[in-house]
Design a protein around this motif. Structure first.
Motif, PDB file in Angstrom:
ATOM      1  N   GLY A 219      31.201 -22.900  45.023  1.00 45.41           N
ATOM      2  CA  GLY A 219      31.150 -22.173  43.772  1.00 45.41           C
ATOM      3  C   GLY A 219      29.859 -22.300  42.984  1.00 45.41           C
ATOM      4  N   ALA A 220      28.893 -23.044  43.498  1.00 47.41           N
ATOM      5  CA  ALA A 220      27.621 -23.237  42.784  1.00 47.41           C
ATOM      6  C   ALA A 220      26.454 -22.857  43.683  1.00 47.41           C
ATOM      7  CB  ALA A 220      27.476 -24.689  42.323  1.00 47.41           C
ATOM      8  N   THR A 221      25.376 -22.400  43.083  1.00 46.07           N
ATOM      9  CA  THR A 221      24.180 -22.052  43.854  1.00 46.07           C
ATOM     10  C   THR A 221      23.579 -23.302  44.475  1.00 46.07           C
ATOM     11  OG1 THR A 221      23.685 -20.125  42.475  1.00 46.07           O
ATOM     12  CG2 THR A 221      21.861 -21.063  43.739  1.00 46.07           C
ATOM     13  N   ALA A 222      23.469 -23.316  45.791  1.00 46.35           N
ATOM     14  CA  ALA A 222      22.905 -24.458  46.508  1.00 46.35           C
ATOM     15  C   ALA A 222      21.446 -24.227  46.887  1.00 46.35           C
ATOM     16  CB  ALA A 222      23.732 -24.743  47.758  1.00 46.35           C
ATOM     17  N   TRP A 223      21.080 -22.964  47.087  1.00 46.37           N
ATOM     18  CA  TRP A 223      19.676 -22.631  47.409  1.00 46.37           C
ATOM     19  C   TRP A 223      19.450 -21.169  47.084  1.00 46.37           C
ATOM     20  CZ3 TRP A 223      16.950 -19.122  50.334  1.00 46.37           C
ATOM     21  CH2 TRP A 223      15.581 -19.387  50.520  1.00 46.37           C
ATOM     22  N   GLU A 224      18.232 -20.848  46.667  1.00 45.45           N
ATOM     23  CA  GLU A 224      17.844 -19.450  46.519  1.00 45.45           C
ATOM     24  C   GLU A 224      16.349 -19.309  46.719  1.00 45.45           C
ATOM     25  OE1 GLU A 224      18.570 -17.726  42.707  1.00 45.45           O
ATOM     26  OE2 GLU A 224      18.247 -19.602  41.639  1.00 45.45           O
ATOM     27  N   GLY A 225      15.958 -18.119  47.164  1.00 44.27           N
ATOM     28  CA  GLY A 225      14.545 -17.855  47.404  1.00 44.27           C
ATOM     29  C   GLY A 225      14.322 -16.386  47.694  1.00 44.27           C
ATOM     30  N   GLY A 226      13.066 -15.955  47.608  1.00 44.51           N
ATOM     31  CA  GLY A 226      12.725 -14.556  47.810  1.00 44.51           C
ATOM     32  C   GLY A 226      12.337 -14.247  49.243  1.00 44.51           C
ATOM     33  N   PHE A 227      12.227 -12.948  49.548  1.00 46.84           N
ATOM     34  CA  PHE A 227      11.799 -12.517  50.875  1.00 46.84           C
ATOM     35  C   PHE A 227      11.136 -11.150  50.784  1.00 46.84           C
ATOM     36  CE2 PHE A 227      16.090 -10.798  50.450  1.00 46.84           C
ATOM     37  CZ  PHE A 227      15.941  -9.490  50.889  1.00 46.84           C
ATOM     38  N   ASP A 228      10.343 -10.837  51.800  1.00 42.10           N
ATOM     39  CA  ASP A 228       9.738  -9.514  51.978  1.00 42.10           C
ATOM     40  C   ASP A 228       9.824  -9.189  53.459  1.00 42.10           C
ATOM     41  OD1 ASP A 228       8.263  -7.199  52.147  1.00 42.10           O
ATOM     42  OD2 ASP A 228       6.516  -7.965  51.073  1.00 42.10           O
ATOM     43  N   CYS A 229      10.561  -8.137  53.796  1.00 41.80           N
ATOM     44  CA  CYS A 229      10.703  -7.758  55.207  1.00 41.80           C
ATOM     45  C   CYS A 229      10.157  -6.360  55.471  1.00 41.80           C
ATOM     46  CB  CYS A 229      12.156  -7.853  55.653  1.00 41.80           C
ATOM     47  SG  CYS A 229      13.325  -6.867  54.696  1.00 41.80           S
ATOM     48  N   GLY A 230       9.358  -5.806  54.548  1.00 48.60           N
ATOM     49  CA  GLY A 230       8.797  -4.474  54.732  1.00 48.60           C
ATOM     50  C   GLY A 230       7.663  -4.445  55.733  1.00 48.60           C
ATOM     51  N   GLY A 231       7.270  -3.240  56.120  1.00 50.78           N
ATOM     52  CA  GLY A 231       6.237  -3.075  57.138  1.00 50.78           C
ATOM     53  C   GLY A 231       4.922  -3.727  56.801  1.00 50.78           C
ATOM     54  N   ASP A 232       4.541  -3.758  55.523  1.00 55.02           N
ATOM     55  CA  ASP A 232       3.270  -4.368  55.125  1.00 55.02           C
ATOM     56  C   ASP A 232       3.276  -5.879  55.278  1.00 55.02           C
ATOM     57  OD1 ASP A 232       2.217  -1.911  54.576  1.00 55.02           O
ATOM     58  OD2 ASP A 232       2.379  -2.070  52.400  1.00 55.02           O
TER      59      ASP A 232
END
Length: 312
Positions: A219-232
Motif C-alpha cells: 500500500g505504500a510507494t516503494a520505488w519510483e523513477g522516470g523513463f524515456d522509450c521514444g525513438g530519440d
C-alpha cells in the motif's frame, strides 16, 4: 503531458462476448460508441487500406451495428490490439540493449554497415496480459526488472509482407538477474508475463515517449523513477531494426500478427531496488496519457510426475 501532437487512437474490446471497435479512449461515466466487427476485421482493414485513421474508420464502421455504453461499463473488456483468438497467430518479441544510455550516449552512425541489436522471443500473442491482470513469474527469480517499452504492431498480408498498424505501450517484465548470471540464460529470463495497453496509436513510432514508474508494496510507494522509450532515446534507428527482423521468413507467415518491443530505459533494478511477490507496478506514459498497472505474482507450478521407465 508533452506538447507533441498525438495520433488518433482506436481499440478492440469484447462487449457481452462480441468483438467491437472503438475510437478514442473511453472515459468513466461518458457514453462511448462501439462498432460490432467480426474477428480479424481490424487486421484486414490494415492490409486492405493505406492504414490511415480515416481509411480505417471508414472500413470498420460502414454498415456496422453500433452500441453506446458508458466508458466504465463492467461488460467492456479491452483486448490487445489485433489479437487473434487462435494461439500461435501472433508473436511477441523484442530488441535488447537499444537505448543510448547503454551506448555511452551515442547513436548508430548514419553511414556504415548496420549491426543489429540482440533480439528475443517472448511468447505467443495470447500470452499477453492486459492492464489490471497479474504478471506471473517463476517462484524464485534472481532479480526482476520492469521495462516500460513501445510495442510496434504489424500484421502480415497474404504474401507475408508486414503491414504496420500502429504502436502501443507495454511492460516487458523479466529476470535480469538470471540474464546477468549468464547471457545464455536470456531465453529463461524472458519467461515472465508481459503487459500491453489496449490503445493502438495510429501513427509512426514516437520520437519521444516519457513517463514514470511507481512500484507499490503493502500500500505504500516503494520505488519510483522516470523513463524515456521514444525513438530519440534509442541508439538504433527503428526502421533499421524492423527491416532486419522482417528479413527472416519465420516472422513473415501470412496473417501473422507481430508485437515488437523496442527496448527499455534503465529502471528500478539499476537503482538497487528488487521487485517482490505482490508488488504492483504502475506505468504512466505521461507523454501519451496512457497509464496501466499490474501486480507481480510468483508462481510455483506443481512438480512434474516421475518419468516413465525407458524402453529396454
Amino acid at each position: 503531458m508533452s506538447q507533441q501532437p498525438l495520433p488518433p487512437v482506436l481499440f478492440e474490446a469484447l462487449h457481452r462476448g462480441e468483438r467491437h471497435i472503438g475510437f478514442g479512449r473511453p472515459e468513466p461515466g461518458t457514453p462511448h460508441t462501439l462498432y460490432r466487427v467480426p474477428e480479424g476485421a481490424l487486421a484486414a482493414a490494415v492490409i486492405a487500406t493505406d492504414g490511415s485513421p480515416a481509411a480505417l474508420r471508414a472500413a470498420l464502421t460502414e454498415g456496422a451495428a453500433t452500441v453506446t455504453v458508458p466508458g466504465d461499463d463492467p461488460e467492456l473488456r479491452p483486448l490487445a490490439p489485433l489479437l487473434p483468438t487462435r494461439a500461435g497467430d501472433a508473436l511477441l518479441s523484442g530488441f535488447m540493449g537499444t537505448h543510448t544510455k547503454k551506448w555511452g550516449g551515442q547513436r548508430a552512425p548514419e553511414d556504415g554497415e548496420f549491426t543489429p541489436p540482440k533480439w528475443f522471443f517472448k511468447g505467443f500473442g495470447d500470452w499477453v496480459r492486459l492492464p489490471g491482470e497479474p504478471l506471473t513469474v517463476p517462484a524464485a527469480p534472481v532479480a526482476l526488472i520492469e521495462e516500460p517499452e513501445i510495442a510496434l504492431v504489424y500484421v502480415n498480408d497474404s504474401d507475408g509482407t508486414p503491414r504496420y498498424a500502429g504502436y502501443t505501450f507495454g511492460n516487458d517484465l523479466c529476470d535480469i538477474g538470471l540474464h546477468r548470471q549468464d547471457p545464455g540464460y536470456n531465453p529463461y529470463c524472458k519467461l515472465c508475463d508481459t503487459a500491453l495497453s489496449p490503445w493502438l496509436f495510429l501513427g509512426p513510432p514516437p520520437r519521444s515517449a516519457t513517463g514514470r514508474v511507481t512500484i507499490v508494496r503493502d500500500g505504500a510507494t516503494a520505488w519510483e523513477g522516470g523513463f524515456d522509450c521514444g525513438g530519440d532515446a534509442l541508439y538504433f534507428r527503428i526502421g533499421d531494426m524492423a527491416e532486419h527482423l522482417f528479413s527472416f521468413p519465420a516472422v513473415r507467415r501470412p496473417g501473422l500478427v507481430n508485437y515488437v518491443l523496442l527496448g527499455a530505459d534503465e529502471a528500478s533494478f539499476h537503482d538497487g531496488f528488487r521487485i517482490a511477490d505482490g508488488d504492483r507496478i504502475a506505468i504512466d506514459v505521461k507523454s501519451h496519457g496512457v497509464a496501466f498497472e499490474n501486480a507481480v505474482r510468483y508462481v510455483s507450478p506443481s512438480p512434474l510426475p516421475a518419468p516413465a521407465e525407458p524402453w529396454a
